[in-house]
Design a protein around this motif. Structure first.
Motif, PDB file in Angstrom:
ATOM      1  N   ALA A  63       0.831  -1.207   0.000  1.00  0.00           N
ATOM      2  CA  ALA A  63       0.000   0.000   0.000  1.00  0.00           C
ATOM      3  C   ALA A  63       0.865   1.258   0.000  1.00  0.00           C
ATOM      4  O   ALA A  63       0.579   2.228  -0.735  1.00  0.00           O
ATOM      5  N   LYS A  64       1.940   1.272   0.783  1.00  0.00           N
ATOM      6  CA  LYS A  64       2.816   2.451   0.841  1.00  0.00           C
ATOM      7  C   LYS A  64       3.516   2.682  -0.492  1.00  0.00           C
ATOM      8  O   LYS A  64       3.630   3.836  -0.955  1.00  0.00           O
ATOM      9  N   VAL A  65       3.994   1.600  -1.120  1.00  0.00           N
ATOM     10  CA  VAL A  65       4.692   1.736  -2.400  1.00  0.00           C
ATOM     11  C   VAL A  65       3.748   2.258  -3.467  1.00  0.00           C
ATOM     12  O   VAL A  65       4.096   3.131  -4.272  1.00  0.00           O
ATOM     13  N   ILE A  66       2.523   1.741  -3.492  1.00  0.00           N
ATOM     14  CA  ILE A  66       1.555   2.169  -4.507  1.00  0.00           C
ATOM     15  C   ILE A  66       1.175   3.634  -4.300  1.00  0.00           C
ATOM     16  O   ILE A  66       1.032   4.403  -5.266  1.00  0.00           O
ATOM     17  N   CYS A  67       1.031   4.066  -3.029  1.00  0.00           N
ATOM     18  CA  CYS A  67       0.740   5.476  -2.760  1.00  0.00           C
ATOM     19  C   CYS A  67       1.881   6.365  -3.246  1.00  0.00           C
ATOM     20  O   CYS A  67       1.658   7.465  -3.784  1.00  0.00           O
ATOM     21  N   ALA A  68       3.110   5.914  -3.060  1.00  0.00           N
ATOM     22  CA  ALA A  68       4.277   6.692  -3.486  1.00  0.00           C
ATOM     23  C   ALA A  68       4.370   6.798  -5.005  1.00  0.00           C
ATOM     24  O   ALA A  68       4.934   7.761  -5.533  1.00  0.00           O
ATOM     25  N   LYS A  69       3.810   5.825  -5.726  1.00  0.00           N
ATOM     26  CA  LYS A  69       3.863   5.834  -7.192  1.00  0.00           C
ATOM     27  C   LYS A  69       2.880   6.844  -7.807  1.00  0.00           C
ATOM     28  O   LYS A  69       3.001   7.189  -8.972  1.00  0.00           O
TER      29      LYS A  69
END
Length: 342
Positions: A163-169
């Protein structure tokens, strides 16, 4: 004494009973339920009953033993008369089991089932394994979808990190909506797995052996508890080195006359425990703690490759852990060198 063979199935089972003279005196089909077993075997004189190991054999053994009968659980790998028969049906299989156990139970390499408590506790580990696999499937699906659209995600993600990686993308709304169900499911699985991890710790605390086995580098609470529940009674092995073969980590061997040929490992026994030991072997090689065992595995890897060396180290870990359990000694990284005065 009469001898009985039962060909177990989920709904109904075939029963064959032979008398002392070896004559078939009774055969037929009964429902595979506790009430049916008690009705059919409850008022009989004690007999020797043979069943083949399978999904319901542990339950059936407990029920039949409680009724006063001697139950032999046959190893399926040894019942070749059934597996390779040209005439094979449930009635023939049941009679074959009865005749084999009448001849010599040792021919069947009898299996000792675990207790009901151990079986339930192993169920916790099995449920956890299924949830971890499901979470991995969700993460991999999300990674694959995004990679096909030009986004690369790091490896070894759980739901929260995904979830954190996708938000950062900063994905578009359409793309975020596409992977959202996978992310939500992975996050939900994170919570369930965390709860099961606590349960694993609680169960492990009730076994002093688990704390002992955790002194081995690479062996954590999950591997230690799984090993204790898998083996259950360490005294049933005559030698610690037999544990490696029991878990399918022994190489295949074909010996004829003066010729001996070795192949890959047998893959017999508990596949999940074997996987966890391989995981522990990788953990030992990655750990900063040094030991004779680690140095031996690294030396072996330089000669035969890392994959074979890790498998060999997993077998060594099984042997070492069993020895520690029997002796009650913590893991010793290096052999003690006794200096002899000149």
């Amino acid at each position: 004494m009469e001898h009985c063979g039962i060909d177990l199935h989920t709904k109904s089972s075939e029963v064959a009973i032979i008398d002392e003279a070896g004559e078939l005196c009774e055969d037929g089909q009964i429902p595979t339920t506790e009430a049916s077993f008690m009705r059919h075997f409850g008022r009989r004189e004690p007999m020797v009953i043979c069943i083949e190991a399978g999904g319901v054999s542990a339950w059936a053994q407990r029920v039949l033993t409680s009724l006063g009968h001697q139950v032999v659980v046959a190893n399926p790998l040894r019942v070749r008369l059934i597996a390779e028969a040209t005439l094979k049906n449930d009635a023939v299989d049941a009679e074959t089991l009865a005749r084999l156990v009448r001849a010599d139970p040792r021919l069947l390499s009898p299996i000792v089932h675990r207790s009901e408590t151990t079986q339930r506790q192993r169920g916790v580990l099995r449920v956890r394994g299924v949830l971890v696999s499901s979470r991995t499937a969700c993460v991999n699906a999300a990674r694959g979808l995004l990679r096909s659209l030009g986004y690369r995600l790091p490896k070894q993600l759980n739901g929260e990190r995904l979830a954190k990686v996708i938000c950062a993308k900063e994905l578009s709304e359409e793309l975020a909506a596409l992977v959202a169900p996978l992310v939500v499911t992975a996050l939900d699985l994170d919570e369930k797995i965390a709860a099961l991890n606590e349960q694993v710790e609680t169960i492990g605390a009730s076994y002093p052996e688990v704390a002992l086995l955790k002194t081995v580098p690479g062996v954590g609470p999950l591997v230690a508890l799984a090993f204790v529940l898998c083996i259950e009674d360490p005294r049933r092995f005559r030698r610690s080195r037999d544990v490696g073969g029991y878990l399918g980590l022994r190489p295949k061997m074909r010996e004829t006359g003066s010729t001996s040929r070795y192949g890959g490992i047998t893959h017999a026994g508990d596949g999940e425990m074997r996987r966890l030991l391989v995981q522990a072997a990788h953990g030992m090689l990655r750990s900063h703690a040094d030991s004779d065992l680690k140095q031996w595995a690294l030396g072996l890897a330089s000669r035969v490759g890392k994959k074979k060396a890790v498998t060999a180290l997993a077998r060594k870990l099984a042997v070492v852990m069993h020895t520690m359990w029997i002796t009650g000694r913590e893991f010793r990284p290096f052999r003690e060198v006794i200096e002899v005065a000149a």
